[in-house]
Write a protein that holds these residues in place. Structure first.
Motif, PDB file in Angstrom:
ATOM      1  N   LEU A 177       0.881  -1.469  -0.016  1.00 11.43           N
ATOM      2  CA  LEU A 177       0.018  -0.010  -0.088  1.00 11.43           C
ATOM      3  C   LEU A 177       0.795   1.159  -0.131  1.00 11.43           C
ATOM      4  CD1 LEU A 177      -2.791  -0.994   2.460  1.00 11.43           C
ATOM      5  CD2 LEU A 177      -2.973  -0.541   0.107  1.00 11.43           C
ATOM      6  N   ILE A 178       1.896   1.034   0.662  1.00 10.76           N
ATOM      7  CA  ILE A 178       2.696   2.390   0.634  1.00 10.76           C
ATOM      8  C   ILE A 178       3.430   2.712  -0.769  1.00 10.76           C
ATOM      9  CG2 ILE A 178       5.163   3.320   1.633  1.00 10.76           C
ATOM     10  CD1 ILE A 178       4.483   1.746   4.357  1.00 10.76           C
ATOM     11  N   ALA A 179       4.001   1.548  -1.371  1.00 10.66           N
ATOM     12  CA  ALA A 179       4.322   1.811  -2.645  1.00 10.66           C
ATOM     13  C   ALA A 179       3.202   2.286  -3.601  1.00 10.66           C
ATOM     14  CB  ALA A 179       4.891   0.415  -3.011  1.00 10.66           C
ATOM     15  N   GLU A 180       1.939   1.594  -3.593  1.00  8.42           N
ATOM     16  CA  GLU A 180       1.015   2.152  -4.355  1.00  8.42           C
ATOM     17  C   GLU A 180       0.545   3.665  -4.102  1.00  8.42           C
ATOM     18  OE1 GLU A 180      -0.215   0.649  -6.803  1.00  8.42           O
ATOM     19  OE2 GLU A 180      -0.788  -1.431  -6.310  1.00  8.42           O
ATOM     20  N   MET A 181       0.550   4.212  -2.941  1.00  8.39           N
ATOM     21  CA  MET A 181       0.151   5.471  -2.497  1.00  8.39           C
ATOM     22  C   MET A 181       1.338   6.422  -3.035  1.00  8.39           C
ATOM     23  SD  MET A 181      -1.887   5.478   1.028  1.00  8.39           S
ATOM     24  CE  MET A 181      -0.742   4.232   2.008  1.00  8.39           C
ATOM     25  N   ALA A 182       2.642   5.929  -2.734  1.00 10.43           N
ATOM     26  CA  ALA A 182       3.609   6.828  -3.263  1.00 10.43           C
ATOM     27  C   ALA A 182       3.774   6.990  -4.752  1.00 10.43           C
ATOM     28  CB  ALA A 182       5.236   6.411  -3.067  1.00 10.43           C
ATOM     29  N   GLY A 183       3.064   6.075  -5.467  1.00 10.38           N
ATOM     30  CA  GLY A 183       2.925   5.996  -6.798  1.00 10.38           C
ATOM     31  C   GLY A 183       1.836   7.221  -7.079  1.00 10.38           C
ATOM     32  N   GLU A 219      -2.074  17.748  -4.477  1.00  8.99           N
ATOM     33  CA  GLU A 219      -1.396  16.501  -5.344  1.00  8.99           C
ATOM     34  C   GLU A 219      -2.394  15.386  -5.258  1.00  8.99           C
ATOM     35  OE1 GLU A 219       1.435  16.562  -6.547  1.00  8.99           O
ATOM     36  OE2 GLU A 219       1.822  18.894  -6.142  1.00  8.99           O
ATOM     37  N   LEU A 220      -3.580  15.423  -4.659  1.00 11.65           N
ATOM     38  CA  LEU A 220      -4.352  14.175  -4.431  1.00 11.65           C
ATOM     39  C   LEU A 220      -5.296  14.161  -5.608  1.00 11.65           C
ATOM     40  CD1 LEU A 220      -5.359  11.788  -2.870  1.00 11.65           C
ATOM     41  CD2 LEU A 220      -6.985  13.142  -1.793  1.00 11.65           C
ATOM     42  N   ASP A 221      -5.266  13.263  -6.401  1.00 17.24           N
ATOM     43  CA  ASP A 221      -6.172  12.552  -7.283  1.00 17.24           C
ATOM     44  C   ASP A 221      -7.373  11.857  -6.913  1.00 17.24           C
ATOM     45  OD1 ASP A 221      -7.842  11.515  -9.726  1.00 17.24           O
ATOM     46  OD2 ASP A 221      -6.269  12.372 -11.047  1.00 17.24           O
ATOM     47  N   ARG A 222      -8.608  12.353  -6.451  1.00 16.74           N
ATOM     48  CA  ARG A 222      -9.506  11.751  -5.954  1.00 16.74           C
ATOM     49  C   ARG A 222      -9.880  10.201  -6.671  1.00 16.74           C
ATOM     50  NH1 ARG A 222     -10.401  12.494  -0.267  1.00 16.74           N
ATOM     51  NH2 ARG A 222      -9.970  14.566   0.125  1.00 16.74           N
ATOM     52  N   LYS A 223      -9.972  10.602  -7.793  1.00 18.87           N
ATOM     53  CA  LYS A 223     -10.376   9.249  -8.599  1.00 18.87           C
ATOM     54  C   LYS A 223      -9.188   7.893  -8.367  1.00 18.87           C
ATOM     55  CE  LYS A 223     -11.555   7.763 -13.433  1.00 18.87           C
ATOM     56  NZ  LYS A 223     -11.744   8.353 -14.822  1.00 18.87           N
ATOM     57  N   GLU A 262      -9.474   6.707  -4.713  1.00 17.97           N
ATOM     58  CA  GLU A 262     -10.687   5.838  -4.583  1.00 17.97           C
ATOM     59  C   GLU A 262     -10.642   4.432  -5.293  1.00 17.97           C
ATOM     60  OE1 GLU A 262     -13.986   8.173  -5.875  1.00 17.97           O
ATOM     61  OE2 GLU A 262     -13.702   9.587  -4.181  1.00 17.97           O
ATOM     62  N   ALA A 263     -10.016   4.542  -6.417  1.00 15.25           N
ATOM     63  CA  ALA A 263      -9.710   3.227  -7.282  1.00 15.25           C
ATOM     64  C   ALA A 263      -8.606   2.469  -6.474  1.00 15.25           C
ATOM     65  CB  ALA A 263      -9.183   3.701  -8.458  1.00 15.25           C
ATOM     66  N   LEU A 264      -7.564   2.921  -5.982  1.00 16.15           N
ATOM     67  CA  LEU A 264      -6.444   2.202  -5.252  1.00 16.15           C
ATOM     68  C   LEU A 264      -7.341   1.626  -4.065  1.00 16.15           C
ATOM     69  CD1 LEU A 264      -3.084   3.663  -4.209  1.00 16.15           C
ATOM     70  CD2 LEU A 264      -4.389   2.297  -2.661  1.00 16.15           C
ATOM     71  N   ILE A 265      -8.117   2.428  -3.122  1.00 13.74           N
ATOM     72  CA  ILE A 265      -8.625   1.898  -1.826  1.00 13.74           C
ATOM     73  C   ILE A 265      -9.722   0.656  -2.404  1.00 13.74           C
ATOM     74  CG2 ILE A 265     -10.123   2.404   0.016  1.00 13.74           C
ATOM     75  CD1 ILE A 265      -7.440   3.198   0.328  1.00 13.74           C
ATOM     76  N   ALA A 266     -10.357   0.547  -3.402  1.00 10.72           N
ATOM     77  CA  ALA A 266     -11.179  -0.139  -3.707  1.00 10.72           C
ATOM     78  C   ALA A 266     -10.582  -1.518  -4.262  1.00 10.72           C
ATOM     79  CB  ALA A 266     -12.115   0.448  -5.095  1.00 10.72           C
ATOM     80  N   ARG A 267      -9.460  -1.240  -5.004  1.00  9.33           N
ATOM     81  CA  ARG A 267      -8.621  -2.501  -5.223  1.00  9.33           C
ATOM     82  C   ARG A 267      -7.978  -3.422  -4.218  1.00  9.33           C
ATOM     83  NH1 ARG A 267      -5.731   0.223  -8.518  1.00  9.33           N
ATOM     84  NH2 ARG A 267      -3.965   0.625  -7.657  1.00  9.33           N
TER      85      ARG A 267
END
Length: 278
Positions: A18-24, A45-49, A52-57
């Motif tokens: 998750l850290i790697a994905e969020m850093a991305g 810097e936050l793209d909500r779309k 939300e896609a990351l969390i759903a995944r």
């Protein structure tokens, strides 16, 4: 400067993923907690779309739960002092923060990092793997590139292992500032971290060793440039991707005339060594 703060509970085995994905997607600071991760990002810097896609995944597989808030100011040194522990790589390297006591007498090398973000402190598996590779490679009198330097830990390691010249750079202003601070703390006279990419920064020709711990997509895009910057017989170490991604990385590297040598893996992450044979 206000930061958005996301308190995330998740399965322990998914924390680093998750850290790697969020850093991305733009998150620049993380603290691991007993329940999971506290993650921070500037609002612009936050793209909500993407978020939300990351969390759903990962929501179901990693049992993710998220609460969001706003943090007016962050004293990263104070926060890290509560959460950051020194690490040892084999019995050779001791990586500590400025607020930890020295153990220089017990290790061949000691690296001091003023920690301001999670990546690049040695705690993440990819950084640990890169340091492990460095310990097995000859740096003496070599020209070394550290692409996507973060805190500058790999560049510092390269100089301590005898590199005659290190080119270090990152695209993030904060990383460049922190990296140069860490260079000064570790006595790297004449080594300056630049801001930019491998295609834009000032660099040498014919590097003996290139280190790139970034992420799969950036590595695939920049592989032709790395290959072109290597000397005949030069070595390339890549990390920032999962073990399952090795075939894709290897295929792309071999298309650039690089030869697969070996890999190191830990906690699903990989670091792969290639060489340029001609």
């Amino acid at each position: 400067m206000e930061y958005l703060e996301f308190k995330i509970t998740c399965s322990p085995s998914y924390r680093e993923i998750l850290i790697a994905e969020m850093a991305g997607i733009g998150f620049d600071s993380f603290l691991e907690t007993e329940a999971g991760i506290d993650a921070y990002i500037l609002p612009e810097e936050l793209d909500r779309k993407d978020w939300e896609a990351l969390i759903a995944r990962y929501k179901e597989a990693a049992a993710v739960q998220v609460s969001e808030g706003v943090l007016p100011k962050v004293n990263w040194n104070e926060a890290w002092e509560k959460h950051y522990d020194p690490i040892a790589v084999a019995d050779q390297v001791y990586v500590r923060a400025t607020f930890h006591p020295s153990k220089a007498a017990s290790f061949v090398h000691e690296i001091i990092i003023n920690p301001k973000m999670s990546f690049g402190t040695g705690h993440h598996a990819t950084t640990f793997l890169m340091l492990s590779w460095q310990l097995s490679l000859d740096h003496r009198h070599k020209k070394v590139m550290d692409a996507g330097s973060g805190t500058g830990i790999l560049a510092i390691m390269a100089k301590k292992l005898g590199a005659k010249f290190v080119t270090a750079f990152d695209i993030d202003d904060w990383s460049v500032e922190n990296g140069n601070e860490n260079f000064e703390i570790n006595g790297l006279v004449g080594t300056i971290m630049q801001k930019g990419t491998v295609r834009s920064v000032s660099k040498e020709k014919n590097y003996d060793l290139i280190l790139a711990n970034i992420n799969k997509n950036v590595l695939l895009d920049e592989l032709p440039t790395y290959a072109g910057d290597l000397s005949a017989g030069g070595l390339l170490v890549l990390s920032g991707f999962y073990e399952k991604d090795i075939p894709e990385i290897r295929k792309a590297a071999e298309e650039q005339g690089l030869e697969y040598r070996d890999k190191k893996c830990s906690k699903q992450w990989a670091a792969v060594l290639f060489s340029r044979t001609h």
